[in-house]
Scaffold this motif. Structure first.
Motif: not given
Length: 346
Positions: A45-49
């Motif tokens: 999840v945090w890789s996307l932003p």
């Protein structure tokens, strides 16, 4: 053949990626209070932003629309996303379950698996010493199976999954940030759904583990994005066999961490298995250095021959311009006196 500038950039990206991956056990160990599946979901999840911010800074959006019109490449990206997800989960679980040394073994074996994939799938040719290294690596797996009393499935799972990831990346032909962004876009939604599910059940470490753990979990995106982007940029610039050689940098760091930081047991029979793997890698390295030296020598000789040929052509052109009659004689000899009179022989 890739230009030399591309190969140098690929080498730099590869070195950066594997050094950072080698130190990742320290980071995952800080998150050991959370379940491996939750750590994995936060990683996705945090890789996307992070990927979106990098794309925005670089203004690299033009690749998205053409990609959406290519179902085959989208399918390969989906395969990459699934395979790397399995690899991530297994690695996080291994580190936080006290199997750092076996995880490092998996990444030591990985170059040999990558080379085998290069032969079996890409039809790359191996030199005799490369075949020797692959054989010694296979023997090492047998020895480690005896040492552990079972098949080293963690090591084999990590090696096979990451070698598969590298192989499929070769077919996608997207640069580091583009490939990472596309894979993360496919991972993020299922991972977010899983985190919402954990939150509803009150089992989320992000909300119950304190501010420190929440910050560490949210930083998973940066810890994931940077080395993976570097790897993607390296994979599209280097041959698969070179990627295979670079990969033993990360397990070297992991092995040292397993011994000195996590104090895992290392009986004699495991040392024997690791020694065989290291011997195989030493053979690969020596063969690669020898081949590179020969390649440079052949290039120098070819350049010298090309220079000599160019000089000869220039000299011939000069003589032809000065004396057009000399053009009839390719050797450049001057015309001699008329032949003596006599019968003409047919």
């Amino acid at each position: 053949m890739q230009p030399r500038s591309d190969q140098r950039a690929g080498l730099a990206y590869g070195l950066a990626a594997y050094t950072m991956w080698g130190l990742l056990p320290l980071y995952w160990h800080l998150l050991s209070a959370a379940a491996p599946a939750e750590i994995l979901a936060h990683r996705m999840v945090w890789s996307l932003p992070v990927a979106v911010v990098i794309l925005a800074v670089l203004r690299r959006w033009s690749w998205i629309r053409p990609l959406l019109r290519q179902p085959r490449r989208l399918g390969l990206i989906l395969v990459c996303a699934v395979v790397i997800s399995l690899n991530w989960f297994l690695y996080i679980w291994a580190v936080n379950s006290g199997h750092v040394l076996e995880a490092s073994l998996g990444y030591f074996i990985n170059p040999l698996v990558s080379i085998a994939f290069g032969v079996l799938v890409l039809r790359e040719r191996l030199r005799p010493l490369q075949w020797t290294a692959v054989g010694v690596g296979a023997l090492a797996v047998v020895v480690m199976t005896v040492a552990y009393g079972k098949m080293p499935w963690i090591a084999l799972g990590l090696a096979l999954s990451f070698a598969t990831y590298g192989l499929v990346k070769k077919g996608i032909k997207l640069d580091g940030i583009e490939g990472f962004s596309a894979e993360t876009a496919l991972q993020a939604l299922p991972a977010l759904g899983y985190l919402v599910f954990l939150g509803v059940r009150g089992e989320s470490g992000f909300t119950t583990g304190g501010v420190g753990q929440a910050l560490l979990l949210s930083a998973c995106g940066i810890a994931t994005a940077v080395p993976l982007i570097c790897f993607g940029a390296s994979a599209v610039r280097l041959p698969l066999t070179t990627i295979g050689m670079l990969q033993y940098l990360a397990p070297t760091f992991q092995f040292l961490l397993g011994l000195t930081v996590f104090h895992e047991a290392m009986p004699a029979e495991r040392w024997a298995g690791f020694a065989l793997v290291w011997a195989a890698l030493a053979v690969l390295t020596w063969d690669a250095l020898r081949t590179a030296r020969r390649g440079r020598t052949e290039l120098d000789r070819a350049a010298a021959r090309a220079g000599e040929n160019a000089a000869a052509e220039a000299a011939r052109a000069t003589r032809t311009a000065a004396d057009p009659a000399a053009a009839a004689d390719p050797a450049g000899h001057e015309a001699g006196p008329p032949a003596a009179s006599g019968p003409v022989r047919q």
